[in-house]
Design a protein around this motif. Structure first.
Motif: not given
Length: 172
Positions: A18, A21, A46, A94
């Motif tokens: 995450a 991302w 996320n 993602s």
């Protein structure tokens, strides 16, 4: 190839993925709505994906569960005021973050590892492509309802834009 099951890697390392991302989102110029959110809020958004993705790998998440998860997510993000284009792009980022993380953990060393990497990439891509489909479906269902209720747009005009049986049926 991988030291452990993919689903375990995803669950244990979800925060690291995450954060990767988040870095991608912060460097994306076309995610203006996302740019207004705090890092913590974005990470929370996320982190929702990884238990579902892990379930996709271990068979707990079938297409119906996947559809329900992403339809709800699309509806929630519509209510939160996200543009659908940003949602789809953030979902693509993602996918990239997941693949980069997984492939960096055990780069292919032989042809069998390369085959497994391709298989892994295919599974992750299928998850995110179906996710994009259902996320858009949920988002547009609620957009349709909002438009039909309050904007003074005729049912005929709406049906012109929403022409197929894509909307308002069970996910899966």
């Amino acid at each position: 190839m991988y030291p452990g099951k993919i689903q375990d890697i995803l669950r244990i390392n979800a925060l690291d993925i995450a954060k990767n991302w988040l870095d991608k989102v912060r460097h994306a110029n076309n995610l203006k709505h996302c740019a207004r959110l705090s890092d913590l809020d974005l990470l929370d958004c996320n982190l929702e994906f990884y238990p579902t993705l892990a379930g996709w790998f271990d068979g707990e998440t079938d297409r119906n569960k996947l559809g329900a998860f992403f339809v709800k997510l699309g509806k929630d993000r519509f209510k939160d005021g996200f543009p659908v284009s940003e949602l789809v792009y953030a979902l693509l980022l993602s996918q990239r973050a997941v693949l980069e993380y997984l492939l960096s953990q055990a780069p292919p060393e032989n042809s069998m590892d390369l085959y497994r990497s391709v298989e892994l990439t295919t599974q992750v891509s299928e998850f995110f492509m179906l996710g994009s489909f259902y996320l858009t479906k949920g988002f547009l269902e609620d957009a349709y309802l909002a438009l039909s209720k309050g904007a003074g747009i005729s049912e005929e005009l709406l049906r012109g834009y929403f022409t197929d049986d894509f909307f308002f049926k069970s996910e899966g």
